[in-house]
Design an enzyme around this catalytic site. Sequence first.
Site, PDB file in Angstrom:
ATOM      1  N   PRO A  11     -33.218   7.062 -17.191  1.00  0.00           N
ATOM      2  CA  PRO A  11     -31.973   6.994 -17.958  1.00  0.00           C
ATOM      3  C   PRO A  11     -30.735   6.686 -17.111  1.00  0.00           C
ATOM      4  O   PRO A  11     -30.601   7.170 -15.988  1.00  0.00           O
ATOM      5  CB  PRO A  11     -31.853   8.397 -18.572  1.00  0.00           C
ATOM      6  CG  PRO A  11     -32.787   9.250 -17.810  1.00  0.00           C
ATOM      7  CD  PRO A  11     -33.886   8.354 -17.320  1.00  0.00           C
ATOM      8  N   ASN A  12     -29.880   5.877 -17.709  1.00  0.00           N
ATOM      9  CA  ASN A  12     -28.573   5.486 -17.156  1.00  0.00           C
ATOM     10  C   ASN A  12     -28.649   4.513 -15.987  1.00  0.00           C
ATOM     11  O   ASN A  12     -27.623   4.033 -15.516  1.00  0.00           O
ATOM     12  CB  ASN A  12     -27.744   6.720 -16.758  1.00  0.00           C
ATOM     13  CG  ASN A  12     -27.387   7.561 -17.962  1.00  0.00           C
ATOM     14  OD1 ASN A  12     -26.843   7.034 -18.930  1.00  0.00           O
ATOM     15  ND2 ASN A  12     -27.720   8.838 -17.943  1.00  0.00           N
ATOM     16  N   ARG A  19     -21.457   3.019 -12.910  1.00  0.00           N
ATOM     17  CA  ARG A  19     -21.590   4.431 -12.528  1.00  0.00           C
ATOM     18  C   ARG A  19     -20.837   4.670 -11.205  1.00  0.00           C
ATOM     19  O   ARG A  19     -20.520   3.720 -10.493  1.00  0.00           O
ATOM     20  CB  ARG A  19     -23.074   4.800 -12.419  1.00  0.00           C
ATOM     21  CG  ARG A  19     -23.810   4.643 -13.759  1.00  0.00           C
ATOM     22  CD  ARG A  19     -25.202   5.187 -13.692  1.00  0.00           C
ATOM     23  NE  ARG A  19     -25.214   6.639 -13.558  1.00  0.00           N
ATOM     24  CZ  ARG A  19     -26.325   7.353 -13.340  1.00  0.00           C
ATOM     25  NH1 ARG A  19     -27.486   6.745 -13.220  1.00  0.00           N
ATOM     26  NH2 ARG A  19     -26.261   8.658 -13.241  1.00  0.00           N
ATOM     27  N   TYR A  24     -23.817   5.640  -6.222  1.00  0.00           N
ATOM     28  CA  TYR A  24     -24.826   4.682  -6.691  1.00  0.00           C
ATOM     29  C   TYR A  24     -24.596   3.240  -6.244  1.00  0.00           C
ATOM     30  O   TYR A  24     -25.394   2.363  -6.560  1.00  0.00           O
ATOM     31  CB  TYR A  24     -24.904   4.752  -8.231  1.00  0.00           C
ATOM     32  CG  TYR A  24     -25.163   6.149  -8.752  1.00  0.00           C
ATOM     33  CD1 TYR A  24     -26.322   6.836  -8.390  1.00  0.00           C
ATOM     34  CD2 TYR A  24     -24.246   6.794  -9.583  1.00  0.00           C
ATOM     35  CE1 TYR A  24     -26.556   8.131  -8.844  1.00  0.00           C
ATOM     36  CE2 TYR A  24     -24.476   8.094 -10.042  1.00  0.00           C
ATOM     37  CZ  TYR A  24     -25.632   8.753  -9.666  1.00  0.00           C
ATOM     38  OH  TYR A  24     -25.870  10.025 -10.105  1.00  0.00           O
ATOM     39  N   ASN A  73     -37.636   5.766  -9.984  1.00  0.00           N
ATOM     40  CA  ASN A  73     -36.382   6.513  -9.943  1.00  0.00           C
ATOM     41  C   ASN A  73     -36.230   7.116 -11.336  1.00  0.00           C
ATOM     42  O   ASN A  73     -35.795   6.429 -12.275  1.00  0.00           O
ATOM     43  CB  ASN A  73     -35.190   5.611  -9.619  1.00  0.00           C
ATOM     44  CG  ASN A  73     -33.905   6.421  -9.528  1.00  0.00           C
ATOM     45  OD1 ASN A  73     -33.873   7.602  -9.899  1.00  0.00           O
ATOM     46  ND2 ASN A  73     -32.844   5.796  -9.058  1.00  0.00           N
ATOM     47  N   ALA A  76     -31.964  11.339 -14.138  1.00  0.00           N
ATOM     48  CA  ALA A  76     -31.778  12.765 -14.406  1.00  0.00           C
ATOM     49  C   ALA A  76     -33.095  13.481 -14.751  1.00  0.00           C
ATOM     50  O   ALA A  76     -33.199  14.703 -14.568  1.00  0.00           O
ATOM     51  CB  ALA A  76     -30.774  12.943 -15.550  1.00  0.00           C
ATOM     52  N   HIS A  79     -34.914  16.020 -12.448  1.00  0.00           N
ATOM     53  CA  HIS A  79     -34.556  17.440 -12.363  1.00  0.00           C
ATOM     54  C   HIS A  79     -34.994  18.251 -13.567  1.00  0.00           C
ATOM     55  O   HIS A  79     -34.724  19.441 -13.637  1.00  0.00           O
ATOM     56  CB  HIS A  79     -33.038  17.561 -12.186  1.00  0.00           C
ATOM     57  CG  HIS A  79     -32.476  16.537 -11.235  1.00  0.00           C
ATOM     58  ND1 HIS A  79     -32.810  16.516  -9.901  1.00  0.00           N
ATOM     59  CD2 HIS A  79     -31.649  15.474 -11.429  1.00  0.00           C
ATOM     60  CE1 HIS A  79     -32.194  15.485  -9.315  1.00  0.00           C
ATOM     61  NE2 HIS A  79     -31.489  14.842 -10.226  1.00  0.00           N
ATOM     62  N   ASP A  86     -46.365  15.475 -15.084  1.00  0.00           N
ATOM     63  CA  ASP A  86     -47.771  15.565 -15.500  1.00  0.00           C
ATOM     64  C   ASP A  86     -48.405  14.181 -15.663  1.00  0.00           C
ATOM     65  O   ASP A  86     -49.596  14.008 -15.376  1.00  0.00           O
ATOM     66  CB  ASP A  86     -47.881  16.350 -16.816  1.00  0.00           C
ATOM     67  CG  ASP A  86     -47.609  17.842 -16.623  1.00  0.00           C
ATOM     68  OD1 ASP A  86     -47.442  18.290 -15.466  1.00  0.00           O
ATOM     69  OD2 ASP A  86     -47.565  18.567 -17.647  1.00  0.00           O
ATOM     70  N   GLU A  97     -41.072   7.911  -4.805  1.00  0.00           N
ATOM     71  CA  GLU A  97     -39.864   8.408  -5.495  1.00  0.00           C
ATOM     72  C   GLU A  97     -38.641   7.802  -4.806  1.00  0.00           C
ATOM     73  O   GLU A  97     -38.548   7.852  -3.578  1.00  0.00           O
ATOM     74  CB  GLU A  97     -39.833   9.938  -5.378  1.00  0.00           C
ATOM     75  CG  GLU A  97     -38.602  10.581  -5.960  1.00  0.00           C
ATOM     76  CD  GLU A  97     -38.407  12.028  -5.485  1.00  0.00           C
ATOM     77  OE1 GLU A  97     -39.199  12.520  -4.645  1.00  0.00           O
ATOM     78  OE2 GLU A  97     -37.433  12.643  -5.936  1.00  0.00           O
ATOM     79  N   HIS A  99     -34.258   7.348  -4.929  1.00  0.00           N
ATOM     80  CA  HIS A  99     -32.929   7.680  -5.466  1.00  0.00           C
ATOM     81  C   HIS A  99     -31.878   6.911  -4.689  1.00  0.00           C
ATOM     82  O   HIS A  99     -31.963   6.805  -3.455  1.00  0.00           O
ATOM     83  CB  HIS A  99     -32.634   9.175  -5.350  1.00  0.00           C
ATOM     84  CG  HIS A  99     -33.629  10.011  -6.060  1.00  0.00           C
ATOM     85  ND1 HIS A  99     -33.629  10.153  -7.431  1.00  0.00           N
ATOM     86  CD2 HIS A  99     -34.691  10.701  -5.602  1.00  0.00           C
ATOM     87  CE1 HIS A  99     -34.645  10.922  -7.782  1.00  0.00           C
ATOM     88  NE2 HIS A  99     -35.311  11.263  -6.689  1.00  0.00           N
ATOM     89  N   SER A 101     -28.708   7.921  -4.565  1.00  0.00           N
ATOM     90  CA  SER A 101     -27.870   8.952  -3.943  1.00  0.00           C
ATOM     91  C   SER A 101     -28.746   9.960  -3.202  1.00  0.00           C
ATOM     92  O   SER A 101     -29.975   9.972  -3.358  1.00  0.00           O
ATOM     93  CB  SER A 101     -27.038   9.658  -5.017  1.00  0.00           C
ATOM     94  OG  SER A 101     -27.876  10.426  -5.855  1.00  0.00           O
ATOM     95  N   ARG A 106     -26.333  17.201  -3.114  1.00  0.00           N
ATOM     96  CA  ARG A 106     -25.292  17.081  -4.140  1.00  0.00           C
ATOM     97  C   ARG A 106     -25.196  18.423  -4.880  1.00  0.00           C
ATOM     98  O   ARG A 106     -25.316  19.466  -4.265  1.00  0.00           O
ATOM     99  CB  ARG A 106     -25.616  15.910  -5.081  1.00  0.00           C
ATOM    100  CG  ARG A 106     -25.531  14.542  -4.385  1.00  0.00           C
ATOM    101  CD  ARG A 106     -25.828  13.395  -5.337  1.00  0.00           C
ATOM    102  NE  ARG A 106     -24.864  13.350  -6.438  1.00  0.00           N
ATOM    103  CZ  ARG A 106     -24.996  12.553  -7.503  1.00  0.00           C
ATOM    104  NH1 ARG A 106     -26.048  11.728  -7.585  1.00  0.00           N
ATOM    105  NH2 ARG A 106     -24.096  12.571  -8.470  1.00  0.00           N
ATOM    106  N   ARG A 110     -29.280  19.263  -8.943  1.00  0.00           N
ATOM    107  CA  ARG A 110     -30.051  18.091  -8.505  1.00  0.00           C
ATOM    108  C   ARG A 110     -31.066  18.448  -7.415  1.00  0.00           C
ATOM    109  O   ARG A 110     -31.895  17.613  -7.018  1.00  0.00           O
ATOM    110  CB  ARG A 110     -29.125  16.979  -8.010  1.00  0.00           C
ATOM    111  CG  ARG A 110     -28.308  16.354  -9.110  1.00  0.00           C
ATOM    112  CD  ARG A 110     -27.466  15.193  -8.618  1.00  0.00           C
ATOM    113  NE  ARG A 110     -26.264  15.068  -9.417  1.00  0.00           N
ATOM    114  CZ  ARG A 110     -26.167  14.395 -10.568  1.00  0.00           C
ATOM    115  NH1 ARG A 110     -27.206  13.749 -11.049  1.00  0.00           N
ATOM    116  NH2 ARG A 110     -25.031  14.354 -11.234  1.00  0.00           N
TER     117      ARG A 110
END
Length: 142
Positions: A11-12, A19, A24, A73, A76, A79, A86, A97, A99, A101, A106, A110
Site C-alpha cells: 500500500p501507498n 510521499r 522515500y 516491500n 505498512a 508492521h 503466512d 524484504e 524498504h 526508509s 523510525r 515500525r
Amino acid sequence: MIKKVLVINGPNLNMLGKRPKEHYGSLTLNDINELMIKEADNKLELEFYQSNSEGDIVTKIQESLNLDAIIINPGAYTHTSVAIHDALEMFTGEIVEVHLSDVDNREDFRKINFIRSVATKTFSGKKEYSYLDAIKYLKDMK
Ligand code: DQA
C-alpha cells in the site's frame, strides 16, 4: 540459479513521488521499476505487482509459489500482516524484504515486523538503492 522474480509493492507505494522525500526519495514506482529492469540486465525475469489490498497480495503470493524469488516491500503491512507472513512462509525460494526508509530507526510501531522472520535477506534505508541491492543480490546468486 535465480531466474523468475516477482516484485511486490504494498500500500501507498504507487504514490511514490508524492510521499515524504526524506524517507522515500523522489522517484516514482515506475522510475524504480525501470532502474530494476536495467540492473537485472536480462539475467532475471522480473514481474511487477503493486496492490493496496492485503488479501490481493496474499492471493498473488499463493499464485506465485513456483517462482524462484520474491522481492517484497509490504509497506505498512510489514508492521501488521500475519496473513502476508503466512503466505510467504509457504514460498520455498528466496524472499528479499525491501524498504526505502530505515524502518528499524523510525517510529516504534515500525520496529514491529511480521516479514523479517520469513525473509532470507533484507535491504532497507537506501531509498531506491535498496531495491537495486536486492536485484544485485539475486543476480549474484549461483
Ligand atoms: C516502507 C516503510 C513502511 O513503514 C511504510 O509504511 C511504507 C514504506 C519503506 O519502504 O520504507 O509504506 O515499507
